[in-house]
Design an enzyme around this catalytic site. Structure first.
Site, PDB file in Angstrom:
ATOM      1  N   ASP A   1       0.809  -1.216   0.000  1.00 39.56           N
ATOM      2  CA  ASP A   1       0.000   0.000   0.000  1.00 39.56           C
ATOM      3  C   ASP A   1       0.842   1.265   0.000  1.00 39.56           C
ATOM      4  O   ASP A   1       0.327   2.357  -0.223  1.00 39.56           O
ATOM      5  CB  ASP A   1      -0.856   0.032   1.282  1.00 39.56           C
ATOM      6  CG  ASP A   1      -2.231  -0.558   1.068  1.00 39.56           C
ATOM      7  OD1 ASP A   1      -2.691  -0.588  -0.075  1.00 39.56           O
ATOM      8  OD2 ASP A   1      -2.829  -0.992   2.069  1.00 39.56           O
TER       9      ASP A   1
HETATM   10  C1  GLC Z   1      -1.650  -3.703   5.377  1.00 39.58           C
HETATM   11  C2  GLC Z   1      -2.861  -3.746   4.480  1.00 39.58           C
HETATM   12  C3  GLC Z   1      -2.651  -4.634   3.296  1.00 39.58           C
HETATM   13  C4  GLC Z   1      -1.366  -4.306   2.618  1.00 39.58           C
HETATM   14  C5  GLC Z   1      -0.196  -4.296   3.580  1.00 39.58           C
HETATM   15  C6  GLC Z   1       1.081  -3.853   2.944  1.00 39.58           C
HETATM   16  O1  GLC Z   1      -1.516  -4.918   6.021  1.00 39.58           O
HETATM   17  O2  GLC Z   1      -3.997  -4.192   5.194  1.00 39.58           O
HETATM   18  O3  GLC Z   1      -3.709  -4.506   2.398  1.00 39.58           O
HETATM   19  O4  GLC Z   1      -1.159  -5.257   1.635  1.00 39.58           O
HETATM   20  O5  GLC Z   1      -0.487  -3.430   4.644  1.00 39.58           O
HETATM   21  O6  GLC Z   1       1.094  -2.505   2.660  1.00 39.58           O
HETATM   22  C1  GLC Z   2      -0.516   2.527   5.745  1.00 45.04           C
HETATM   23  C2  GLC Z   2       0.244   1.358   6.323  1.00 45.04           C
HETATM   24  C3  GLC Z   2      -0.041   0.104   5.574  1.00 45.04           C
HETATM   25  C4  GLC Z   2      -1.513  -0.088   5.403  1.00 45.04           C
HETATM   26  C5  GLC Z   2      -2.205   1.177   4.861  1.00 45.04           C
HETATM   27  C6  GLC Z   2      -3.700   0.992   4.830  1.00 45.04           C
HETATM   28  O1  GLC Z   2      -0.087   2.777   4.454  1.00 45.04           O
HETATM   29  O2  GLC Z   2       1.609   1.561   6.322  1.00 45.04           O
HETATM   30  O3  GLC Z   2       0.509  -0.980   6.261  1.00 45.04           O
HETATM   31  O4  GLC Z   2      -1.746  -1.115   4.503  1.00 45.04           O
HETATM   32  O5  GLC Z   2      -1.882   2.278   5.650  1.00 45.04           O
HETATM   33  O6  GLC Z   2      -4.385   2.051   4.315  1.00 45.04           O
END
Ligand code: GLC
Ligand code: GLC
Length: 816
Positions: free
Chosen positions: A487
Site C-alpha cells: 500500500d
Molecule cells: C496492510 C494492508 C494490506 C497491505 C499491507 C502492505 O496490512 O492491510 O492490504 O497489503 O499493509 O502494505
Molecule cells: C498505511 C500502512 C499500511 C496499510 C495502509 C492501509 O499505508 O503503512 O501498512 O496497509 O496504511 O491504508
C-alpha cells in the site's frame, strides 16, 4: 522473559502476571456480536460494525493504557474504611495475592485473590445471541465471614464511535438511560432514528445502581478511584446527558468457604420500527426480556459456554497437527487457525491498533484472509466471496474496501490498486480447491453493487484476469496504479502536502509506473484461472489465458530480473525500484518471494539465486525485512514507503505478511531447512521467552516486527489483524507439512527440516476425514517415497476426495 504459558489441552494461553508489556487481548464472539477483551478486563464491544454500533466506550492511546472495559470493583467492609480493589488488576493496579488470565477460544477467564477473597470472571459471547456474558464468582477462602460489596462498571458509547469521541457539543446533551430492577438500559438516540438499545443486567437483586459517570467516579477522579465504591454506597444516579454508564451495586455475605455467582449480561436489542415503545418515553423491553431470560442462572451461562467450546472443538477438529515440535503444533493446530477466524470476522477493523472507525473490509485483504479459513467455514467463505465480488467494477477493477454493514464499496478510498482484481481469482480458486464447488462460478453477482449489472462469478474472474492484461506499461509489466500489495509504494502520488492520503492522491499519473509483484501474482494465480476454465469446458479461454501468462513471465524474464534478484517495480520515470542501480531500496522481498512461488526462474537457477539474495541482504534474527537498504529520506516519487523511519512498517520493517511467501518459495526449491527457519522466525510461540522485547501476545502474529534498522529491532506491533495469519497458515499447513487441497483432491507434498522425523495431521476435506502420518526417519527435506491410503499403495501424491463421511488412514514415507 515469559508472562505466561500455553495450555494446549485446554487450547488456552495462560497469562500469569497482569503487567504484560502491552495489553494481551482476546476476541469474544464469532457471529454478529463482538468484544475485544484484554488480560485485565479492558476493551469494548460492538454489534457487527465497530464504528457504527459500538456499545461501550474505549480510549485508544490513553494514559494509562487500556482505559475502558467491563470492570468489577470489590470492597471488603470488614477492613475498617474498607479495602477496595479491582480483581482484574486494572484499572486500580491493585496488588493481588494471585492472578491468572486464560484466553481461550472465544472466551477469557480472569481469576485472582486478595485478602482471602477469590474472584473469577468468565467472559464470552454465546452462540446465537447478541450479548456478552460475564459470569462472576466470589469465594471466601478465609476462615471468617466476609461482607463484600461488588460494583460493576461499564461506560456506554453513544453508538457511533467516531462521533462519540469528537462531537461533544451535541453528545453531552443526548445521553439517556432507563433503569428497571437490576437492568440498566442505554437508549441514547432511541427517541429519534435508532431502533436499538443496550442493556446491562445482572441476575440478582441489587442494592443500588449508578448511571452517571461523574456521580460514580467523583469529580476529577479516574477509573482507579471511583468515589461510590470507596464510600460503599451507590447513589442511584440517573444519567441525563454527559456520560452514561452502567454500574450495579451488590452485597454478598459469604461464610468461610462459601461461593456466590452472578451472571452479568451486556446485550444489544432491536425492535421493529412500529414496536419501539411500551408507552411514550418507555422503551419496549421485550427483546431484552427474551434475551435475559435465557441467561438468568449460572447453569444457563455454563451451558452456553459449553456449547461455545463444542463449536470451537469441532471447528479446529477440521485440521489438527501433532509433532515433536510443540510450538509449531500448537500454532498450526490452534492459534494460527483461531487468528484466521478473527481476521475473517474483523478484517482490519478493530484491534488494539486498528481503532474500529477507519477501515472497512479490504478487497485484497479479505480475499487473502479467505485462504486461512476456507477449510473451517467453507459456506461462510462462499458468501464472503460473493460479497467481495459484488464490489468489483465492470472493468474488473475493484473498490479497495467495502463496509461490512452495507456491503457497499467505500467511495472515500475508491479504486485503482491494481493488484486487487487478481486476489479474487486467488480466493475463488482456494474455495473451489477446498470444496469442489464449481457451482459458485454460476452465481449471479452484481458489479458495483448494481443488480442491473450482475453477471456470473466466472465473468467476474475473467474481468479480473483481463484487467491485468489490459493495463500494462512500457515493459509489458502490469501498471501499478495507486499501489499494489504494498500500500505504501505510491508511484503516482507525488505528495508534498502534509496529511494528504498517500493511497488516494495521484498528483502525477505518469501512466508508466509498473509492478513486478503484480506480474508475479498474475503468474501465480493465472494458472489457477486456466485450470478453472479447463474444468468448466472453456478450452479457448484457457488457451488465451495461458498465452497471456507466458507473455507475462517473458516480460519478467526480460525486465524483471536484476542479475541476482527480481526487480520490484518501475517508477513514474521508468526507473527501476529494487535494483542494484538504486541507492536505497536495492532489493525488496515481495517480488522475490512471489516470483518463485509462481515458479519463475526455477529451471534456470534464478529462483535459487533470488532466495539466496533475500537471505543475504534481507534476513535478520527476527525475520526477513521488506527491503534494504532502508530509505533514509523521503522520496516523492515513491510515496509512503519512504515516509516511515528506517526499520518500521514498509520501510524495511519485518512486514510479516510477506515472510511466508519466501517460506513457500523455499519449499518450491525443496529447501525444507530454510523454509522452516523463515517460518519459525516470525512465529510468535518461538519468541515466548522474549516477550519483553517482542511485547505483543505470544499466541498471535503481528503485522510488523521492527527491522534491523530500527532502534528496537525485534519489537512487534499491530498484532491480530494481519494477512500474516492466513499466509503463515498456508505456508505451514500446505507447503511445509504439505497437505494441500488441489482441484483433484489432497496433495501430500511435505517439505520439512531434515531434523523433523515425522508428524501427523488430521484433515477434514470434502466430506471425509484423513488421518495422515508422515514418517521422515530418512531425514529428508522433501520428496515422498511412498503413500498408502487405507493400506493400499497410492500412485502419485494426490489423495482423491472420497466424500464418504469416513476416516481414511494415510501413511506417508518421505525419502528417495
Ligand atoms: C496492510 C494492508 C494490506 C497491505 C499491507 C502492505 O496490512 O492491510 O492490504 O497489503 O499493509 O502494505
Ligand atoms: C498505511 C500502512 C499500511 C496499510 C495502509 C492501509 O499505508 O503503512 O501498512 O496497509 O496504511 O491504508
Amino acid at each position: 522473559m515469559q508472562y505466561g504459558h500455553f495450555d494446549d489441552d485446554a487450547r488456552e494461553y495462560v497469562i500469569t502476571r497482569p503487567d504484560t508489556p502491552y495489553p494481551w487481548i482476546n476476541y469474544l464472539g464469532c457471529e454478529d456480536f463482538f468484544g475485544l477483551f484484554s488480560n485485565t478486563s479492558g476493551g469494548y464491544c460492538f454489534y457487527r460494525d465497530a464504528r457504527m454500533l459500538r456499545l461501550t466506550r474505549y480510549r485508544y492511546n490513553n494514559v494509562p493504557a487500556d482505559a475502558g472495559g467491563r470492570y468489577f470493583y470489590l470492597r471488603d467492609s470488614a477492613t475498617g474504611g474498607g479495602d477496595v480493589w479491582t480483581p482484574s488488576w486494572m484499572p486500580m493496579k491493585s496488588a493481588l495475592d494471585r492472578y491468572e488470565c486464560r484466553h481461550g477460544m472465544g472466551y477469557s477467564k480472569i481469576s485472582s485473590c486478595r485478602g482471602g477473597l477469590a474472584f473469577s470472571q468468565t467472559s464470552f459471547v454465546p452462540l446465537g445471541d447478541t450479548c456478552e456474558i460475564h459470569k462472576v464468582t466470589l469465594t471466601n477462602e478465609s476462615k471468617t465471614d466476609k461482607n463484600i460489596e461488588l460494583f460493576s462498571f461499564i461506560e456506554f458509547c453513544l453508538w457511533n464511535a467516531n462521533d462519540d469521541m469528537t462531537n461533544f457539543q451535541r453528545n453531552f446533551s443526548i445521553g439517556e438511560v432507563e433503569i428497571e430492577g437490576s437492568r440498566i438500559y442505554h437508549k441514547t438516540e432511541y427517541r429519534e432514528r435508532r431502533n436499538h438499545y443496550a442493556v446491562w443486567a445482572v441476575n440478582v437483586p441489587i442494592e443500588g445502581f449508578d448511571t452517571d459517570r461523574q456521580t460514580f467516579l467523583g469529580l476529577y477522579n479516574g477509573f482507579d478511584h471511583p468515589q461510590v465504591v470507596f464510600d460503599g454506597k451507590a447513589k442511584k444516579s440517573v444519567a441525563s446527558g454527559w456520560a452514561p454508564i452502567g454500574s450495579h451495586h451488590i452485597k454478598a455475605k459469604l461464610g468461610p468457604g462459601e461461593s456466590k455467582t452472578f451472571v452479568f449480561v451486556l446485550g444489544y436489542c432491536e425492535n421493529p420500527e412500529d414496536q419501539k415503545w411500551e408507552k411514550q418515553g418507555i422503551i419496549n423491553k421485550k427483546p431484552a426480556n427474551t434475551l435475559l431470560s435465557k441467561y438468568g442462572t449460572s447453569e444457563a451461562a455454563d451451558k452456553a459456554l459449553a456449547a461455545l467450546n463444542e463449536y470451537w472443538k469441532n471447528l479446529l477438529g477440521r485440521f489438527t497437527v501433532d509433532a515433536e515440535d510443540k510450538k509449531m503444533a500448537r500454532m498450526a493446530g490452534i492459534w494460527n487457525q483461531y487468528q484466521c477466524m478473527i481476521t475473517f470476522n474483523m478484517s482490519r477493523s478493530a484491534s488494539y491498533f486498528e481503532s474500529g472507525i477507519g477501515r472497512g473490509m479490504g478487497f485484497r485483504d479479505s480475499n487473502q484472509d479467505l485462504l486461512g479459513f476456507v477449510h473451517l467455514v467453507p459456506e461462510r467463505a462462499r458468501s464472503r466471496i460473493l460479497d467481495i465480488a459484488a464490489t468489483q467494477f465492470p472493468d474488473g477493477s475493484a473498490y479497495h474496501q467495502y463496509q461490512p454493514l452495507t456491503k457497499r464499496g467505500n467511495n472515500e478510498i475508491g479504486s485503482g490498486f491494481n493488484d486487487d482484481p487478481l486476489w479474487l481469482i486467488c480466493g475463488v480458486a482456494a474455495y473451489i480447491k477446498e470444496t469442489g464447488d464449481y457451482g459458485i462460478l454460476n452465481e449471479k453477482v452484481p458489479f458495483d453493487n448494481d443488480e442491473a449489472l450482475a453477471d456470473t462469478l466466472f465473468v467476474h474472474l475473467k474481468r479480473s484476469f483481463d484487467y491485468t492484461v489490459t493495463h500494462k506499461g512500457p515493459h509489458g509489466l502490469p501498471l501499478i496504479g495507486r499501489a499494489d500489495w504494498n500500500d505504501c509504494l505510491n508511484l503516482n502520488c507525488f505528495s508534498k502536502t502534509p496529511g494528504e492520503s498517500f493511497q488516494t492522491t495521484a498528483n502525477f499519473e505518469s501512466g508508466v509506473a509498473e509492478s513486478v509483484l503484480i506480474a508475479a501474482i498474475f503468474a501465480f494465480t493465472g494458472p489457477e484461472y486456466v485450470e478453472i476454465c479447463r474444468r468448466t469446458n472453456r478450452a479457448a479461454e484457457a488457451e488465451y489465458a495461458e498465452k497471456e501468462i507466458t507473455k507475462m513471465t517473458e516480460a519478467v524474464d526480460q525486465h524483471g530480473w536484476d542479475g541476482d534478484w527480481f526487480v520490484r517495480a518501475y517508477d513514474a520515470y521508468g526507473k527501476k525500484i529494487g535494483s542494484r542501480e538504486c541507492e536505497d531500496g536495492k532489493i525488496f522481498i515481495e517480488s522475490n518471494g512471489f516470483a518463485v512461488m509462481a515458479d519463475i526462474g526455477i529451471k534456470d537457477g534464478r529462483a535459487q539465486k533470488a532466495l539466496d539474495s533475500v537471505k543475504e541482504h534481507l534476513d535478520s534474527k527476527y525475520g526477513i525485512v521488506l527491503l534494504q537498504p532502508a530509505y533514509k529520506d523521503y522520496h516523492i516519487e515513491l510515496g509512503e514507503v519512504s515516509s516511515y523511519p528506517p526499520g518500521y512498517k514498509e520501510n524495511a520493517g519485518i512486514f510479516c505478511h510477506n515472510n511466508p511467501w519466501v517460506t513457500i518459495a523455499e519449499t518450491r526449491l525443496g529447501r525444507g531447512n530454510r523454509a522452516f527457519e523463515t517460518y519459525a522466525k516470525i512465529c510468535p510461540a518461538y519468541r515466548e521467552d522474549d516477550s519483553d522485547l517482542r511485547r505483543m501476545e505470544p499466541y498471535v502474529y503481528a503485522q510488523m516486527v521492527a527491522g534491523k534498522d530500527a532502534v528496537n529491532h525485534g519489537e512487534a506491533k499491530n498484532s491480530w489483524l494481519t494477512g500474516t495469519a492466513a499466509w503463515t497458515f498456508v505456508s505451514i499447513s500446505q507447503y511445509i507439512l504439505g497437505v494441500r487441497p488441489c482441484f483433484d483432491g489432497l496433495v501430500i507434498d511435505p517439505c520439512v527440516p531434515s531434523s523433523m522425523k515425522g508428524f501427523t495431521v488430521t484433515r477434514h476435506f470434502r466430506g471425509a476425514d484423513y488421518h495422515i502420518t508422515v514418517d521422515n526417519s530418512a531425514g529428508a527435506e522433501k520428496g515422498v517415497k511412498s503413500i498408502t491410503v487405507d493400506g493400499n499403495p497410492l500412485v502419485g501424491t494426490v489423495i482423491p476426495a472420497f466424500g464418504d463421511n469416513k476416516i481414511h488412514k494415510v501413511v506417508v514415507t518421505m525419502g528417495k
